[in-house]
Each structure stands twice: as C-alpha cells, then as structure tokens.
Design an enzyme around this catalytic site. Structure first.
Site, mmCIF file in Angstrom:
data_model
loop_
_atom_site.group_PDB
_atom_site.id
_atom_site.type_symbol
_atom_site.label_atom_id
_atom_site.label_comp_id
_atom_site.label_asym_id
_atom_site.label_seq_id
_atom_site.Cartn_x
_atom_site.Cartn_y
_atom_site.Cartn_z
ATOM 1 N N ASP A 1 -10.308 3.179 1.731
ATOM 2 C CA ASP A 1 -10.557 2.598 3.063
ATOM 3 C C ASP A 1 -11.250 3.575 4.023
ATOM 4 O O ASP A 1 -12.186 3.170 4.723
ATOM 5 C CB ASP A 1 -9.255 2.085 3.688
ATOM 6 C CG ASP A 1 -8.864 0.698 3.168
ATOM 7 O OD1 ASP A 1 -9.751 -0.024 2.678
ATOM 8 O OD2 ASP A 1 -7.675 0.349 3.265
ATOM 9 N N LYS B 1 0.806 -1.231 0.000
ATOM 10 C CA LYS B 1 0.000 0.000 0.000
ATOM 11 C C LYS B 1 0.837 1.278 0.000
ATOM 12 O O LYS B 1 0.456 2.267 -0.613
ATOM 13 C CB LYS B 1 -0.945 0.013 1.210
ATOM 14 C CG LYS B 1 -2.114 -0.943 1.069
ATOM 15 C CD LYS B 1 -3.077 -0.811 2.245
ATOM 16 C CE LYS B 1 -4.301 -1.662 1.993
ATOM 17 N NZ LYS B 1 -5.368 -1.421 2.972
HETATM 18 P P1 NAP Z 1 -0.590 -3.668 8.718
HETATM 19 O O1 NAP Z 1 -0.400 -2.382 8.015
HETATM 20 O O2 NAP Z 1 0.363 -4.798 8.502
HETATM 21 O O3 NAP Z 1 -0.632 -3.337 10.307
HETATM 22 C C1 NAP Z 1 -0.789 -4.368 11.236
HETATM 23 C C2 NAP Z 1 -1.046 -3.753 12.609
HETATM 24 O O4 NAP Z 1 -1.304 -4.811 13.528
HETATM 25 C C3 NAP Z 1 0.133 -2.978 13.165
HETATM 26 O O5 NAP Z 1 -0.341 -1.961 13.992
HETATM 27 C C4 NAP Z 1 0.848 -4.053 13.979
HETATM 28 O O6 NAP Z 1 1.660 -3.540 15.003
HETATM 29 C C5 NAP Z 1 -0.328 -4.779 14.565
HETATM 30 N N1 NAP Z 1 0.007 -6.135 14.964
HETATM 31 C C6 NAP Z 1 0.317 -7.177 14.154
HETATM 32 N N2 NAP Z 1 0.548 -8.270 14.875
HETATM 33 C C7 NAP Z 1 0.402 -7.907 16.177
HETATM 34 C C8 NAP Z 1 0.532 -8.605 17.420
HETATM 35 N N3 NAP Z 1 0.857 -9.906 17.452
HETATM 36 N N4 NAP Z 1 0.301 -7.911 18.574
HETATM 37 C C9 NAP Z 1 -0.028 -6.604 18.548
HETATM 38 N N5 NAP Z 1 -0.157 -5.895 17.397
HETATM 39 C C10 NAP Z 1 0.051 -6.545 16.241
HETATM 40 O O7 NAP Z 1 -2.042 -4.259 8.441
HETATM 41 P P2 NAP Z 1 -3.416 -3.469 8.176
HETATM 42 O O8 NAP Z 1 -3.628 -3.331 6.724
HETATM 43 O O9 NAP Z 1 -3.428 -2.267 9.019
HETATM 44 O O10 NAP Z 1 -4.484 -4.539 8.682
HETATM 45 C C11 NAP Z 1 -4.760 -4.714 10.066
HETATM 46 C C12 NAP Z 1 -6.035 -5.546 10.244
HETATM 47 O O11 NAP Z 1 -7.144 -4.862 9.676
HETATM 48 C C13 NAP Z 1 -6.014 -6.913 9.566
HETATM 49 O O12 NAP Z 1 -6.655 -7.807 10.426
HETATM 50 C C14 NAP Z 1 -6.819 -6.737 8.320
HETATM 51 O O13 NAP Z 1 -7.467 -7.923 7.949
HETATM 52 C C15 NAP Z 1 -7.821 -5.703 8.761
HETATM 53 N N6 NAP Z 1 -8.299 -4.870 7.623
HETATM 54 C C16 NAP Z 1 -9.625 -4.884 7.349
HETATM 55 C C17 NAP Z 1 -10.108 -4.091 6.327
HETATM 56 C C18 NAP Z 1 -11.571 -4.117 6.020
HETATM 57 O O14 NAP Z 1 -11.968 -3.563 5.010
HETATM 58 N N7 NAP Z 1 -12.395 -4.700 6.859
HETATM 59 C C19 NAP Z 1 -9.252 -3.275 5.583
HETATM 60 C C20 NAP Z 1 -7.884 -3.296 5.894
HETATM 61 C C21 NAP Z 1 -7.427 -4.110 6.931
HETATM 62 P P3 NAP Z 1 3.224 -3.170 14.734
HETATM 63 O O15 NAP Z 1 3.217 -1.796 14.109
HETATM 64 O O16 NAP Z 1 3.833 -3.194 16.086
HETATM 65 O O17 NAP Z 1 3.770 -4.232 13.814
#
Ligand code: NAP
Length: 294
Positions: free
Chosen positions: A110, A72
C-alpha cells in the site's frame, strides 16, 4: 509439454466482506494480457477461520493472497516473516508463498501504491499534510508521506488512541517532519486544512452507498491544496467534488489500488506491469466502476 499446458497457480484475496472488490477483475485482466499461468479469486474468510489460511496455502500450493479488512494485522502471527513496510506497520496486504520451501512472507504494497500514484501525477508533497483516519490505509499513507520533505503531518481520527498509536509506531521514521495526532474535531480540522497543502482522506466516509457524506467542511478547502481521497467508488466523492469546485487539485484512490496491485502481481509472478498496461487498466476499471453499482 509444459510450455503448452503450464500449471495454473492460484492467487486470491482474503477479506470479510469482499463483495465490493475489483481486485479479481484487475489481476485476471493482467493474467490474460500477459499470458501468465495464474488465476485470482476472492475468498470471504470469517475472522474465526483466519488461522486456517496459511495452512491452506501450503496444502493447496496457493502462490499468494492479497489481504484486506479485517485481516491485515490479524494474519501477521501466522506468517513466517515480514518484509519492508509490513515489518514497520505490522500489517500486510500481500502474502507470498515460496512454494519450494513452504515459507509464507508478508508484504505491504500500500505505501508503494500511494507513492507511485503521487509520482504518476507529478505530486511532490511539501509543507503541511493532513491525514483523516488512522486505520490500515492511513498508516500506509503516513509511512509513504514520511519519505517526503514535509514540515508537518497531522493525523485526525475519531478514535484518538488509534491516531496516537499510529504516530508512536512511525515516530522513529520522522526525521525532520513533525508528526501529530488529534481527535476528530471538525473545527480543528477546518483550521488545519486552511494552512495545509495536502489533504488525504483515509476513512470510508462518502463511499457508496452513502455518497453525499462529506468528511470536512467544504468552506475550508482552497486552491493551494491537493486533495487525495483513497475512495475510488464513486470516482468523484462529495469531498473531491467540493475540492475541485474550490480550485484544489484532486486525485481519487484508483491509482493507489492499481499500483499496490501491480507490485503484488510482480511479487507473485515476477512480471512487471508496464505504465502502458497501468493506463489500460485504469481505463478498464473506470468504465467498470461507472457502469453501475459495484
Ligand atoms: P480501517 O482500517 O477499517 O480504518 C477505517 C478508518 O476510518 C479508521 O480511521 C476509522 O476511525 C475511520 N472511520 C470509519 N468510519 C468512520 C466514521 N463514521 N466517522 C469517522 N471516521 C470513521 O480501514 P482502511 O483499510 O484504513 O480503509 C479506509 C478507507 O480507505 C476505505 O474507504 C478504503 O476503501 C480506502 N482504501 C483504499 C485503498 C486504495 O488502494 N485506494 C487501500 C486501502 C483502503 P476509528 O479508528 O475511529 O474507527
């Protein structure tokens, strides 16, 4: 004879991995229902191949892509320009290729998806909101929440620097809302939730296959709270279940997914997805997601 045999244009998703995505199913469902001459495919693009994506769009005349983890932000330098939220977030989830000029534009649908999900459930955030996570999804959520008259938005993240960066990036948009970043400290999160009216979970904790994981202490949840988990698989995460049992209002991530997709679809095809079709899509995907591992 163009009317009977229109050129089919390609749409798609790029990510790594992309195995879990329901986007192909959703967009192809809309293409069929609305009889628009597009087809949507998922492409697993390894990070070292990312530089080839925009040239390939031009060569193959691909109309658009959705962009997901981990591309992204990394795709931004290859684009001709960014529009709207993408410009502020410096992250995109949708590429639109203007076929006549060859221009490739980055959008981020988003925040719209999140806001539209709130609106469709009559949720009007006020008071104190907590956002768990500071990744791409959390950024989109905070950007969207800044449109509401919230007193305070508190972001907690495992890597505190990332939360601080998010707050710095969005500081110019805060108006009267206090925007704060903290490290992921369970006791601090617990205390903050007790005073909050909205909790948005934007990390993968609790997603299949680790569905028993709870990102917060369930005792902190209460009946004055709305809890939104951006995860949609499983449809009810351990967090949403605990929230429901605590009397909180709950919402999963499926509507945000559908609404961000609907906006992207409209950008590519010029065709709007009606609320009726949104409803049909929700039912179709709910059935799909509950019919086994995905
Ligand atoms: P991302 O950019 O990879 O960010 C992941 C986030 O989760 C970061 O803040 C990360 O913290 C945290 N994280 C990961 N593993 C963790 C753990 N074991 N303990 C604590 N924090 C943890 O991913 P993203 O795109 O933001 O997506 C995050 C979630 O939102 C996913 O579950 C995804 O499926 C969901 N999502 C849903 C939609 C929708 O339309 N419904 C859209 C986008 C995303 P760090 O910074 O410390 O690594």
């Amino acid at each position: 004879m163009r009317h009977h045999n229109p050129t089919v244009h390609l749409l798609g998703l790029i990510g790594h991995p992309i195995g879990h995505s329901v986007s192909p199913e959703m967009h192809n469902f809309w293409c069929e229902r609305l009889q628009v001459p597009y087809r949507y495919m998922a492409f697993d693009v390894a990070p070292h191949r990312l530089s080839g994506v925009v040239p390939a769009m031009r060569t193959l005349r691909i109309r658009g892509f959705n962009v997901t983890i981990p591309h992204k932000e990394a795709i931004v330098p290859y684009l001709d320009r960014l529009e709207g939220a993408a410009r502020i977030l410096q992250a995109v989830n949708t590429l639109v290729h203007e076929l006549e000029s060859g221009t490739v534009i980055g959008y981020n649908t988003d925040p719209f998806g999140f806001t539209a999900a709130l609106q469709s459930h009559g949720i009007q955030p006020t008071g104190v909101a907590i956002v768990l996570g500071a990744g791409g999804a959390a950024c989109a959520v905070v950007f969207a929440l800044l449109q509401y008259p919230l007193e305070r938005i508190i972001v907690f993240n495992r890597t505190v620097q990332r939360a601080v960066h998010l707050v710095e990036q969005l500081a110019p948009l805060t108006h009267n809302t206090v925007l704060e970043a903290y490290a992921w400290d369970p006791d601090h999160i617990d205390r903050a939730i007790r005073r909050a009216t909205l909790l948005v979970h934007a990390t993968p904790l609790g997603m299949v296959p680790h569905t028993e994981v709870l990102p917060v202490q369930p005792e902190s949840l209460h009946d004055q709270l709305t809890v939104i988990d951006l995860i949609y698989n499983p449809p009810e995460t351990a967090l949403l279940r605990a929230a429901r049992l605590a009397g909180a209002r709950t919402l999963n991530g499926l509507d945000m997914l559908i609404f961000q997709g609907a906006r992207a679809f409209e950008l590519w095809t010029g065709v709007r997805i009606s609320m009726e079709l949104i409803e049909t899509t929700r039912k179709m995907l709910q059935t799909r997601l509950s019919s086994g591992p995905h």
